[in-house]
Design a protein around this motif. Sequence first.
Motif, PDB file in Angstrom:
ATOM      1  N   TYR A 230       0.842  -1.198   0.000  1.00 48.44           N
ATOM      2  CA  TYR A 230       0.000   0.000   0.000  1.00 48.44           C
ATOM      3  C   TYR A 230       0.872   1.241   0.000  1.00 48.44           C
ATOM      4  N   SER A 231       0.250   2.383  -0.177  1.00 54.42           N
ATOM      5  CA  SER A 231       0.964   3.658  -0.146  1.00 54.42           C
ATOM      6  C   SER A 231       0.631   4.393   1.147  1.00 54.42           C
ATOM      7  N   TRP A 232       1.643   4.856   1.847  1.00 52.52           N
ATOM      8  CA  TRP A 232       1.394   5.670   3.037  1.00 52.52           C
ATOM      9  C   TRP A 232       0.727   6.980   2.659  1.00 52.52           C
ATOM     10  N   GLY A 233       1.055   7.503   1.467  1.00 51.47           N
ATOM     11  CA  GLY A 233       0.510   8.784   1.029  1.00 51.47           C
ATOM     12  C   GLY A 233       1.539   9.900   1.142  1.00 51.47           C
ATOM     13  N   ASP A 234       1.187  11.034   0.613  1.00 50.54           N
ATOM     14  CA  ASP A 234       2.061  12.209   0.620  1.00 50.54           C
ATOM     15  C   ASP A 234       1.738  13.067   1.842  1.00 50.54           C
ATOM     16  N   ALA A 318       1.101 -16.257   0.981  1.00 49.28           N
ATOM     17  CA  ALA A 318      -0.009 -16.865   0.246  1.00 49.28           C
ATOM     18  C   ALA A 318      -0.377 -16.005  -0.951  1.00 49.28           C
ATOM     19  N   PHE A 319      -0.413 -14.700  -0.763  1.00 50.42           N
ATOM     20  CA  PHE A 319      -0.527 -13.733  -1.850  1.00 50.42           C
ATOM     21  C   PHE A 319      -0.278 -12.340  -1.292  1.00 50.42           C
ATOM     22  N   THR A 320      -0.012 -11.413  -2.184  1.00 51.65           N
ATOM     23  CA  THR A 320       0.166 -10.008  -1.821  1.00 51.65           C
ATOM     24  C   THR A 320      -1.099  -9.256  -2.160  1.00 51.65           C
ATOM     25  N   LEU A 321      -1.618  -8.516  -1.210  1.00 48.11           N
ATOM     26  CA  LEU A 321      -2.806  -7.695  -1.426  1.00 48.11           C
ATOM     27  C   LEU A 321      -2.349  -6.273  -1.760  1.00 48.11           C
ATOM     28  N   ALA A 322      -2.516  -5.874  -3.016  1.00 46.34           N
ATOM     29  CA  ALA A 322      -2.120  -4.540  -3.460  1.00 46.34           C
ATOM     30  C   ALA A 322      -3.312  -3.602  -3.325  1.00 46.34           C
ATOM     31  N   ALA A 323      -3.153  -2.581  -2.493  1.00 43.79           N
ATOM     32  CA  ALA A 323      -4.246  -1.635  -2.226  1.00 43.79           C
ATOM     33  C   ALA A 323      -4.328  -0.609  -3.348  1.00 43.79           C
ATOM     34  N   SER A 324      -4.726  -1.055  -4.535  1.00 38.64           N
ATOM     35  CA  SER A 324      -4.726  -0.192  -5.725  1.00 38.64           C
ATOM     36  C   SER A 324      -5.739   0.935  -5.634  1.00 38.64           C
ATOM     37  N   SER A 325      -6.774   0.787  -4.831  1.00 34.43           N
ATOM     38  CA  SER A 325      -7.841   1.789  -4.782  1.00 34.43           C
ATOM     39  C   SER A 325      -7.542   2.918  -3.799  1.00 34.43           C
ATOM     40  N   CYS A 326      -6.415   2.833  -3.076  1.00 30.61           N
ATOM     41  CA  CYS A 326      -6.138   3.812  -2.017  1.00 30.61           C
ATOM     42  C   CYS A 326      -5.034   4.784  -2.412  1.00 30.61           C
ATOM     43  N   THR A 327      -5.242   6.053  -2.122  1.00 30.22           N
ATOM     44  CA  THR A 327      -4.203   7.049  -2.359  1.00 30.22           C
ATOM     45  C   THR A 327      -3.320   7.233  -1.130  1.00 30.22           C
ATOM     46  N   LYS A 328      -3.823   6.832   0.021  1.00 24.60           N
ATOM     47  CA  LYS A 328      -3.060   6.950   1.279  1.00 24.60           C
ATOM     48  C   LYS A 328      -3.609   5.937   2.269  1.00 24.60           C
ATOM     49  N   ALA A 329      -2.871   5.739   3.349  1.00 27.27           N
ATOM     50  CA  ALA A 329      -3.210   4.674   4.286  1.00 27.27           C
ATOM     51  C   ALA A 329      -4.505   4.921   5.045  1.00 27.27           C
ATOM     52  N   THR A 330      -5.010   6.153   5.034  1.00 30.25           N
ATOM     53  CA  THR A 330      -6.272   6.438   5.715  1.00 30.25           C
ATOM     54  C   THR A 330      -7.473   6.350   4.778  1.00 30.25           C
ATOM     55  N   ASP A 331      -7.255   5.906   3.535  1.00 31.71           N
ATOM     56  CA  ASP A 331      -8.370   5.655   2.616  1.00 31.71           C
ATOM     57  C   ASP A 331      -8.947   4.278   2.878  1.00 31.71           C
ATOM     58  N   ASN A 332     -10.253   4.158   2.724  1.00 31.73           N
ATOM     59  CA  ASN A 332     -10.877   2.839   2.809  1.00 31.73           C
ATOM     60  C   ASN A 332     -10.526   2.014   1.585  1.00 31.73           C
ATOM     61  N   LEU A 333     -10.236   0.748   1.826  1.00 29.26           N
ATOM     62  CA  LEU A 333     -10.013  -0.195   0.734  1.00 29.26           C
ATOM     63  C   LEU A 333     -11.344  -0.799   0.290  1.00 29.26           C
ATOM     64  N   LEU A 334     -12.228  -0.990   1.238  1.00 23.83           N
ATOM     65  CA  LEU A 334     -13.572  -1.511   0.959  1.00 23.83           C
ATOM     66  C   LEU A 334     -14.574  -0.364   0.954  1.00 23.83           C
ATOM     67  N   HIS A 335     -15.347  -0.281  -0.078  1.00 24.74           N
ATOM     68  CA  HIS A 335     -16.394   0.737  -0.157  1.00 24.74           C
ATOM     69  C   HIS A 335     -17.431   0.299  -1.177  1.00 24.74           C
ATOM     70  N   ASP A 336     -18.538   0.996  -1.227  1.00 25.43           N
ATOM     71  CA  ASP A 336     -19.583   0.652  -2.188  1.00 25.43           C
ATOM     72  C   ASP A 336     -19.052   0.771  -3.606  1.00 25.43           C
ATOM     73  N   ARG A 337     -19.358  -0.228  -4.437  1.00 24.08           N
ATOM     74  CA  ARG A 337     -18.885  -0.236  -5.817  1.00 24.08           C
ATOM     75  C   ARG A 337     -20.043   0.220  -6.708  1.00 24.08           C
ATOM     76  N   SER A 338     -20.135   1.522  -6.850  1.00 18.23           N
ATOM     77  CA  SER A 338     -21.318   2.114  -7.480  1.00 18.23           C
ATOM     78  C   SER A 338     -21.426   1.830  -8.968  1.00 18.23           C
ATOM     79  N   ALA A 339     -20.371   1.309  -9.596  1.00 20.15           N
ATOM     80  CA  ALA A 339     -20.475   0.944 -11.018  1.00 20.15           C
ATOM     81  C   ALA A 339     -21.544  -0.115 -11.230  1.00 20.15           C
ATOM     82  N   TRP A 340     -21.842  -0.884 -10.178  1.00 20.46           N
ATOM     83  CA  TRP A 340     -22.769  -2.000 -10.315  1.00 20.46           C
ATOM     84  C   TRP A 340     -24.125  -1.697  -9.670  1.00 20.46           C
ATOM     85  N   ARG A 341     -24.441  -0.413  -9.546  1.00 22.82           N
ATOM     86  CA  ARG A 341     -25.728  -0.034  -8.966  1.00 22.82           C
ATOM     87  C   ARG A 341     -26.888  -0.503  -9.841  1.00 22.82           C
TER      88      ARG A 341
END
Length: 719
Positions: A230-234, A318-341
């Motif tokens: 993950y990225s700590w952020g700027d 077992a695997f590496t979890l890449a937090a691609s959706s987060c810009t910084k460590a205080t961003d949620n990784l899990l959130h509503d996926r509104s593309a599938w509304r």
Amino acid sequence: MDSLTSSLRPAAALGRQLLLLGGLMSDWCRTRPNEYGQQQCRGCDEVCSLLRWGEVQRRKDSQFRGCSQSRFFHSNFRELDMCATLSGCDTCRIFRRAFLLAQTTGLGAQSLEDPDQQWPVYAALDVSDGGDLLLLSIEAPHETVFRAAVRLGSEQCHTPRDPTRAGGRLRADFEELGKVVRDCHENHDCSWKYRWSDQNPTWLLEILHQNQVRLVKGPKNPVDYVVLSYSWGDPTTMTAAEWARIKGAATKTTNGTPVDQRLHPFSTWSLPETMQDAITITESLGFRYIWIDSVCIPKGTNWDTEASRMHEVYGNAAFTLAASSCTKATDNLLHDRSAWRHRNKACKLRGKWLYNDSPSLNAVRLGSPVSQRGWTLQEERLSPRILYWAGQRWYWSCPERQVAELSELSYSNTKDSPTGWSLPQNFLEVCRTGDEQQLNDEWLDVVEAYTRRDLARAKDRFLAISGLAVRFYNAKVESNEQLGTEEYLAGLWKDELARHLAWSVHHAADPDNHLQQFAPSWSWASLPLKVHTNTKHKFKQSEHFRLIGTPGVAPLPDKRKDRGQVIEERGRTVKVLEVEGRLRRFISEDSRKACWDDIERQHGGRTTFNFSIYPGCPVYARNIEDGRLVSMEAHRGEIVGQLDYLPTNGSKEKRGVGVCLPVGAEKDVYCLELGDSAMLLLRRAPGTSDAYQRVGVCLGYTNRKGFFYGCETRKILLC
């Protein structure tokens, strides 16, 4: 009136929205059924006009390839969203999803609805060999803010079910993901091929019940654990409190032992949001342990030693979890996926089926904030199995399978490679097969990818790829009995030193941000952070160049156990190389200085030089905007070098003074032959006669093959 409005029931609120839709947006959001029984708005009429344009072009020329002009589609994304939601326009639902799927991060999806970024939506038709595309864009007055694409087909494609759990929360379906992970571990050879050892990390975070975790010593027997990348952020973009929360997640120690608060169960809520959600994902997939850098490398631990073990930490996971959706460590990784509304369904206009493509794996990898962070390069390339968690769906990548949630990816969707491998696992596969040429090519690719990334601490320049260096060295040493001749030299490797010295920058860098306090001038590691480099070019080493030694560095160790780690740690200390090669001045003493604009010409899309205003004269010129330096001797071809740094403004207080080549000092440049058409550009170090600092490089000078003919071979020091 305000109290009355606030007391409206949900149905009345919906009615108010419909009134607004019928009034202010009636022109573009009013729908009608089309010939296929689907809802179609006025914006769709503009799309139909684009499809008609494509039909006309094909009637005129069946081989036509090109792109239409953009057409206005909706006033902004909010209007598009309302048309999809309240009017039920099927095309707008496809377009809305395309914009959301194009956003790798959760923040990107949220910004589509940002009131300050509500700009007009446009569509254009791209007619190409690979199939027709509708190119979508949201255009601000002077820039394109968002882009997306919708594919067109003559036949209805398979429409997968929505990748969300039933209900209004629109959360990921972990049952489906669990099947993919289990299939890899139970049926793929990569579950054992790339595992480095049976060792666990020194510390792991054990997941307990009811949002509780605790720090535990890595068990003696190998266990399945997940690693978070993950990225700590700027910190410059955060509040002091937010950055303190991220830094505060680190495990403190007392007398070298983690504090009791971490050794006993503690709440995950005390950790930043990215870590909390990573723990939830890990537990949901049935894993008991997770490794998170700042939590599992306690303060006071020998950071250098732990960093050089990253090939083991990531290789055994077992695997590496890449937090691609987060810009910084205080961003949620899990959130509503509104593309599938809205339900995923087929849509058709003027005989063409519209459907959403998943962004390629490379688009997700390279488009996430994680890919901009220096540490995550080795985290990715040392990981046999990676789960990329993007804003709207997950991607799985292992050497035998790539999956975009509910959709298999072909290798062409990840990387066009002659071996068929996706880029993340190329390094590990080449290390496993041990092909020496491919290994060297992979290291040069690592350097290019690494130099353009950022680091929170510049002094971590070598540490952040130390695991890759250890893995590279061990790949060249087939067994503990064979030591080999390879040496690590401040980010370069001895066996192909001449080639590795011939790195170049795309554009001269800012000298004020150099890192020569951490690395010598001849190493790419001395460049500022976030500089684009080029390491790949045709290269044949000169028979006159050789490495003599590394003065001031401890001798190579005889020990065989953990030798790769020792070699890497020793390599960081190398500051000086003693080399032998042909040396001469780059610019002759009698050369005349020319103005760059007087000699540069653009011809047929390429840059050429014209020295007609200096007939029979040796000439040199320097482009102070990008760092190019050209030298032309009378009646011979010109030769163009690339300087590493721009000149400073002359202020003695600037850090860059002494690093760059001052304006007016061009005739002080020497060149050292590395290969048939490769040379280092050097300047004599102050107060010395045989020590030189690098100032640039010159590559590909095919019109001056005899540049070093008759030059003596000298022994010099590179520092």
